[in-house]
Design a protein around this motif. Structure first.
Motif, PDB file in Angstrom:
ATOM      1  N   ASP A   1     -51.740  54.816 -26.978  1.00 54.22           N
ATOM      2  CA  ASP A   1     -52.980  55.412 -27.157  1.00 54.22           C
ATOM      3  C   ASP A   1     -54.209  54.734 -26.974  1.00 54.22           C
ATOM      4  O   ASP A   1     -55.294  55.183 -26.144  1.00 54.22           O
TER       5      ASP A   1
ATOM      6  N   ASP B   1     -61.758  48.906 -31.742  1.00 51.83           N
ATOM      7  CA  ASP B   1     -60.482  49.904 -32.351  1.00 51.83           C
ATOM      8  C   ASP B   1     -59.577  49.044 -32.806  1.00 51.83           C
ATOM      9  O   ASP B   1     -58.690  49.298 -33.746  1.00 51.83           O
TER      10      ASP B   1
ATOM     11  N   LEU C   1     -60.513  47.734 -35.916  1.00 47.23           N
ATOM     12  CA  LEU C   1     -60.253  48.802 -37.003  1.00 47.23           C
ATOM     13  C   LEU C   1     -58.871  49.209 -37.482  1.00 47.23           C
ATOM     14  O   LEU C   1     -58.718  49.748 -38.479  1.00 47.23           O
ATOM     15  N   LEU C   2     -57.963  48.970 -36.618  1.00 46.02           N
ATOM     16  CA  LEU C   2     -56.578  49.107 -37.038  1.00 46.02           C
ATOM     17  C   LEU C   2     -56.044  48.139 -37.708  1.00 46.02           C
ATOM     18  O   LEU C   2     -55.093  48.418 -38.259  1.00 46.02           O
TER      19      LEU C   2
ATOM     20  N   ARG D   1     -55.619  47.157 -40.828  1.00 45.33           N
ATOM     21  CA  ARG D   1     -55.787  47.721 -42.144  1.00 45.33           C
ATOM     22  C   ARG D   1     -54.415  48.058 -42.752  1.00 45.33           C
ATOM     23  O   ARG D   1     -53.392  48.135 -42.017  1.00 45.33           O
TER      24      ARG D   1
ATOM     25  N   ILE E   1     -50.878  49.941 -41.310  1.00 47.57           N
ATOM     26  CA  ILE E   1     -50.987  49.590 -39.988  1.00 47.57           C
ATOM     27  C   ILE E   1     -50.290  48.043 -39.745  1.00 47.57           C
ATOM     28  O   ILE E   1     -49.235  47.866 -39.033  1.00 47.57           O
TER      29      ILE E   1
ATOM     30  N   GLY F   1     -51.669  61.058 -30.675  1.00 48.57           N
ATOM     31  CA  GLY F   1     -52.899  60.477 -30.964  1.00 48.57           C
ATOM     32  C   GLY F   1     -54.351  60.582 -30.517  1.00 48.57           C
ATOM     33  O   GLY F   1     -55.278  61.133 -31.019  1.00 48.57           O
TER      34      GLY F   1
ATOM     35  N   SER G   1     -62.294  56.796 -35.818  1.00 49.10           N
ATOM     36  CA  SER G   1     -61.677  55.728 -34.983  1.00 49.10           C
ATOM     37  C   SER G   1     -60.200  55.844 -34.697  1.00 49.10           C
ATOM     38  O   SER G   1     -59.365  56.741 -35.723  1.00 49.10           O
ATOM     39  N   VAL G   2     -59.547  55.255 -33.751  1.00 52.63           N
ATOM     40  CA  VAL G   2     -58.216  55.106 -33.823  1.00 52.63           C
ATOM     41  C   VAL G   2     -57.432  54.745 -35.008  1.00 52.63           C
ATOM     42  O   VAL G   2     -56.635  55.301 -35.624  1.00 52.63           O
ATOM     43  N   GLY G   3     -58.090  53.745 -35.659  1.00 51.21           N
ATOM     44  CA  GLY G   3     -57.473  53.064 -36.820  1.00 51.21           C
ATOM     45  C   GLY G   3     -57.489  54.082 -37.897  1.00 51.21           C
ATOM     46  O   GLY G   3     -56.347  54.335 -38.518  1.00 51.21           O
ATOM     47  N   ALA G   4     -58.386  54.642 -38.257  1.00 47.44           N
ATOM     48  CA  ALA G   4     -58.818  55.828 -39.300  1.00 47.44           C
ATOM     49  C   ALA G   4     -57.703  56.901 -38.905  1.00 47.44           C
ATOM     50  O   ALA G   4     -56.878  57.330 -40.081  1.00 47.44           O
TER      51      ALA G   4
ATOM     52  N   ARG H   1     -55.175  56.966 -37.363  1.00 40.75           N
ATOM     53  CA  ARG H   1     -53.558  56.434 -37.226  1.00 40.75           C
ATOM     54  C   ARG H   1     -53.048  56.230 -38.739  1.00 40.75           C
ATOM     55  O   ARG H   1     -51.918  56.688 -39.074  1.00 40.75           O
ATOM     56  N   THR H   2     -54.014  55.738 -39.531  1.00 43.01           N
ATOM     57  CA  THR H   2     -53.724  55.532 -41.030  1.00 43.01           C
ATOM     58  C   THR H   2     -53.124  57.021 -41.585  1.00 43.01           C
ATOM     59  O   THR H   2     -52.381  56.992 -42.514  1.00 43.01           O
TER      60      THR H   2
ATOM     61  N   ASN I   1     -50.082  58.350 -40.419  1.00 43.21           N
ATOM     62  CA  ASN I   1     -48.956  57.783 -41.009  1.00 43.21           C
ATOM     63  C   ASN I   1     -48.632  58.078 -42.287  1.00 43.21           C
ATOM     64  O   ASN I   1     -47.539  58.361 -42.813  1.00 43.21           O
TER      65      ASN I   1
END
Lengths: 874, 112
Positions: free
Chosen positions: A32, A55, A58-59, A61, A64, B26, B42-45, B47-48, B51
């Motif tokens: 991604d 990014d 921010l991942l 966390r 993850i 994604g 955001s990719v992070g938000a 993605r979580t 998940n």
């Protein structure tokens, strides 16, 4: 789009992502991100990279991030167990090298621990007082005498400053009254340290009160706080509040009982009375200026700006002393409590500063501690790399089985940290065993036991050990883990070139060791110089006895009787003891141009003082009972003062104390050679001596026969007890008192000597190991040379010259640095030796001889071996 | 109280997955949300959230084919499970009930 494919995402965040991201997610998350990156990169590469980075952050966390503990735990313990096993096997297999390594690290760590304990001990001084306490100090520039920093202040300063400056919250004075006879019923004994303080004293200083309330114990003029020890001696009980005792003719009431004042307090006392016990009138005493005879401590509030406050002192001085020129003489400054113990070595008249220590020496100790650690870790680094070939097969096999380079690196680091930890355990044992001897040598009561469970000590010790292990193991680990399996397994010896790295480490090691040896020699020379310098009077075999009232009353008879004894060579007395600066007060002489007012040091003495102390007269005569005017109207001055006065012929000139009226002056009757009545840290001050029989003396000096000290002391005791019934004889030797003056220096000298010896010892152990390896490697070469006819001498030179040249380079590097450093140290002394270049040669020669002697063991063994045994199997 | 609880963002993600149907992976989900709702994700938000929803069993995922654009990494395609559908329906139901119970006068704003 296809063009943009060339740009790949930034490496660093990508690696970070791969490291932390859970393995189930990593593939598509990374996919991604790189898709997004490719898309963004078409608009601008830099921006895309930044966004990629964000990014990734921010991942980072929960959800993850992968599960670290479980995974690492499983792998590590089994690998660690393997590392542990192979480390221990290696340690046991090469016992001599292991013991050299562990032993040098042990000594290094033990030395550091002792230094830590020493510094801790010094820093603990006064640290338990919580308030913001300052001591008033002065820089005095009296006319006709050397400028001096003084810890004393005037009685009026505390009260008036507290009145006039809002940032000062409280003050207390501390007035030392020496030893006093304490009476209770039929008991009496001497309390060594009796002081007068203000009512605020126990609020300002956190001395622990067992009984009594901090703010109320010293309210009235006859209130007293006594130490536990005094309470037990007086009343057999620490429950003493309300009980009474006598000093002189006054009856005091115990209002508080305190814990005995701890060793690490610059203020020492066992009975605290009120300053008003002196009988001074309050208003007058609180506004008394002019003479400095007590210490004053202030509490400043939190916002106080020390510089701003100090800047107000000149105006203040003009105000209170009513003299517009007062600031030419006095400069006041405030010394924080934390500096009193460690930063007062240039302070004179500093009478209430118990075990004062020169704090600069602590930095020196830290430095030598670091040095010895460096020397110890160099041994490890050198021996491990030099013996790399012993481990090369292991590295080859491990790599073949699939060990990565960083795993091998970790293994070797693990090994050196393990070794350091073993050394730590030995070091603690060594410190426990050696500390009693060291305590004896440096006169301390250091103990490691309180620290073994200490929250601060353990992390520091472990941290230093860990860092030591890592630093020492860093280069060997990189080196060992770099072997190529195919080379080492084929049995090809790694090309062992002369390692410049190793040689330079040896140079470093010996530079440090050599530097410290030379420092030691210079320190010893200077201390020897101090001890043996002709200071202008005889300080040996002088017994000092403090004069109590009964001695004062019977002085003449006592003196006469003492002089009749066979082992007593002289008896005299004085108002102050030799070994520090004498009190300064005004002195005037009549010159053609008018009266000249100066402020030299002054001491009042008995008639025969100069004879007993062997002080040499340059001009004039000594005091004599023949002249009635010699009691109060005759002055003997020293050479410096004579120069300062500027007379062509000072003897016979009219002079007197500052308070003598101009028309009834005395006469200068003699000039002595300069003698060092103060410590050799200071130049000889201007001095005037006078006899004043009616002033009474504070101390009797008895010169005894040095060959018969015991008998002489018995004679003194005998006569003393005839005249003094109240309390037993206590005495001190003058030369002991002089030793005390150089205690800081002496202790520094001891510490640096020990460290220097240890460092050359560690250095030589390393050399011993290295020599054995390098000679082992050349054993065939030696065999061949011998067969070809080389002589023993030639072979020995061949094998030793490498090491010798390294020590020579170390000598060249260390000498100038040491010279600069030691010149700085000698500046501390007004009287000092010149640095003798010869000492450097001695230091170098000592290092070279010790080093060559060390390696000669291996050299001789190799050279004398039968070449057949070395060459047989070729 | 509701048996299945999901947050507002989770709801949005699930709905978007449903909207995209066979193409929900994604980046596409992220872009879809950004376009439709006009908000940054955001990719992070995201993605979580994906998940978590998968763990709860509201979403299911499988890998697709590897493509060159993604540096050789496969895409993970998401789809809503039957349980997920039930949850979404329930959320809608509760909202609807709430809307229905609002008295008509409550939103009868008079200005002036």
């Amino acid at each position: 789009m296809s063009k943009d494919l060339q740009i790949s995402p930034p490496r660093l965040p990508e690696r970070f992502l791969r490291w932390f991201c859970s393995p189930q997610l990593i593939e598509d998350v990374e996919g991604d991100l790189s898709e997004l990156f490719a898309e963004r990169a078409s608009h601008g590469e830099f921006k895309a990279k930044i966004k990629y980075f964000l990014d990734v952050l921010l991942l980072f966390r929960p959800g993850i991030i992968r599960n670290f503990e479980i995974k690492n735990g499983l792998i590590n313990t089994s690998m660690l167990r393997n590392y542990l096993k192979s480390s221990i096997r290696n340690l046991l297999k090469y016992k001599s090298f292991s013991s050299i390594n562990i032993f040098s690290l042990t000594i290094g760590l033990a030395a550091c621990m002792v230094i830590f304990l020493f510094i801790k001990d010094e820093k603990s001084f006064d640290a338990y007082h919580e308030k913001n306490i300052y001591r008033i100090c002065e820089v005095q520039s009296f006319p006709g005498t050397n400028t001096q920093k003084v810890a004393l202040s005037m009685p009026g300063m505390g009260p008036t400053m507290t009145d006039q400056f809002p940032e000062i919250e409280q003050y207390t004075r501390f007035w030392s009254w020496g030893s006093q006879v304490v009476r209770m019923g039929d008991r009496n004994f001497i309390a060594e340290k009796v002081v007068g303080v203000d009512s605020t004293f126990f609020e300002i200083f956190d001395f622990e009160l067992i009984q009594g309330d901090k703010s109320e114990v010293i309210n009235g003029p006859l209130d007293a706080v006594i130490s536990k020890e005094i309470a037990l001696r007086l009343f057999d009980n620490i429950d003493a509040v309300g009980k009474r005792f006598d000093i002189d003719d006054d009856e005091y009431v115990v209002r508080g009982v305190m814990e005995n004042v701890p060793e690490n307090s610059h203020l020492q006392f066992d009975i605290a009375l009120s300053v008003w016990a002196s009988g001074n009138e309050v208003e007058a005493f609180n506004n008394r200026f002019g003479s400095n005879f007590l210490n004053t401590y202030l509490i400043l509030n939190e916002e106080a700006d020390i510089e701003a406050l100090t800047a107000k002192f000149p105006d203040y001085m003009v105000r209170v002393m009513d003299n517009p020129d007062i600031n030419d003489i006095y400069t006041l400054f405030l010394q924080p409590l934390s500096e009193v113990h460690l930063a007062s070595s240039d302070m004179e008249h500093d009478y209430n500063n118990y075990r004062k220590f020169n704090g600069q020496y602590l930095d020196v100790f830290i430095l030598v501690g670091v040095f010895i650690l460096i020397i110890a870790s160099v041994n490890f680094t050198n021996l491990t790399t030099a013996r790399a070939s012993y481990r090369s097969k292991e590295v080859g096999v491990r790599k073949t089985i699939g060990a990565m380079r960083n795993q091998l690196f970790n293994q070797f680091i693990f090994e050196s940290v393990l070794l350091a930890l073993i050394a730590l355990v030995f070091a603690i044992v060594l410190v426990i065993v050696a500390l009693p001897f060291l305590n004896n040598l440096i006169d301390r009561q250091l103990s490691i036991f309180p620290f073994l469970m200490d929250i601060e000590f353990i992390p520091i010790a472990l941290g230093i050990t860990l860092i030591l292990g890592i630093i020492a193991g860093l280069y060997p680990s990189i080196y060992l883990s770099s072997f190529k399996p195919i080379v080492v397994l084929k049995g090809l010896k790694n090309q062992e070139k002369k390692s410049i790295f190793r040689s330079s480490l040896i140079v470093l090691q010996f530079s440090l060791a050599l530097g410290m040896i030379v420092c030691t020699l210079i320190v010893v020379e200077q201390l020897f110089f101090i001890k043996n310098k002709d200071i202008g009077f005889a300080k040996d075999h002088i017994v000092l006895i403090e004069m109590n009232q009964e001695m004062q009353d019977n002085f003449t008879q006592m003196k006469e009787e003492l002089l009749g004894q066979s082992n007593i060579l002289g008896v005299t007395a004085s108002g102050q003891r030799l070994g520090n600066n004498f009190h300064q007060w005004g002195f005037k002489v009549r010159k053609d141009t008018g009266m000249l007012n100066l402020t030299p040091s002054n001491v009042h003495v008995d008639y025969d003082y100069l004879d007993v102390y062997d002080i040499k007269l340059k001009d004039g005569r000594t005091f004599s009972k023949e002249f009635a005017t010699d009691d109060g109207l005759a002055f003997i001055i020293n050479e410096s003062f004579a120069k300062e006065l500027g007379f062509e012929n000072p003897v016979g000139q009219k002079a007197g104390h500052g308070w003598y009226p101009n028309d009834s002056l005395g006469t200068i009757i003699g000039v002595t050679e300069d003698f060092n009545f103060n410590s050799l840290h200071y130049k000889v001050n201007t001095l005037s001596m006078v006899v004043h029989t009616e002033w009474g003396y504070s101390e009797m000096s008895v010169k005894i026969n040095g060959k018969n000290v015991e008998a002489a002391l018995a004679e003194i005791d005998n006569i003393y007890s005839k005249y003094v019934t109240d309390y037993p004889l206590t005495y001190e030797f003058l030369d002991d008192h002089f030793e005390e003056l150089y205690k800081s220096d002496q202790q520094m000298g001891s510490v640096i000597t020990i460290i220097a010896v240890l460092s050359i010892f560690i250095g030589c152990m390393g050399l011993f190991g290295l020599a054995s390896i390098s000679i082992q490697r050349r054993i065939k070469e030696i065999g061949i040379r011998k067969v070809m006819g080389a002589s023993l001498k030639e072979l020995m030179i061949l094998l030793s010259k490498g090491f010798a040249s390294m020590i020579f380079i170390a000598f060249v590097i260390a000498s100038p640095i040491t010279f600069v450093f030691m010149s700085g140290w000698l500046e501390n002394f007004a009287y000092r030796v010149d640095i003798n270049p010869f000492l450097f040669l001695i230091g170098g020669a000592v290092a070279l001889i010790i080093a060559l002697a060390t390696i000669s063991f291996h050299v001789i063994k190799a050279v004398r071996a039968n070449p057949v045994s070395a060459l047989r199997y070729e | 109280m509701n048996k299945y609880s999901i947050g507002e963002f989770e709801e949005v993600v699930m709905l978007t997955v449903a909207v995209l149907y066979e193409n929900a992976y994604g980046i596409s989900i992220k872009e879809e949300i950004e376009n439709r709702l006009e908000r940054k994700v955001s990719v992070g938000a995201m993605r979580t959230a994906l998940n978590r929803l998968e763990k709860k069993g509201y979403l299911d995922s499988e890998f697709g084919e590897a493509t060159a654009v993604r540096g050789g990494k496969r895409k993970r395609y998401f789809k809503v499970t039957p349980l997920g559908k039930k949850v979404l329906e329930q959320v809608m139901q509760t909202r609807k009930q709430l809307w229905d119970s609002i008295p008509s006068v409550a939103f009868d704003f008079k200005f002036g």
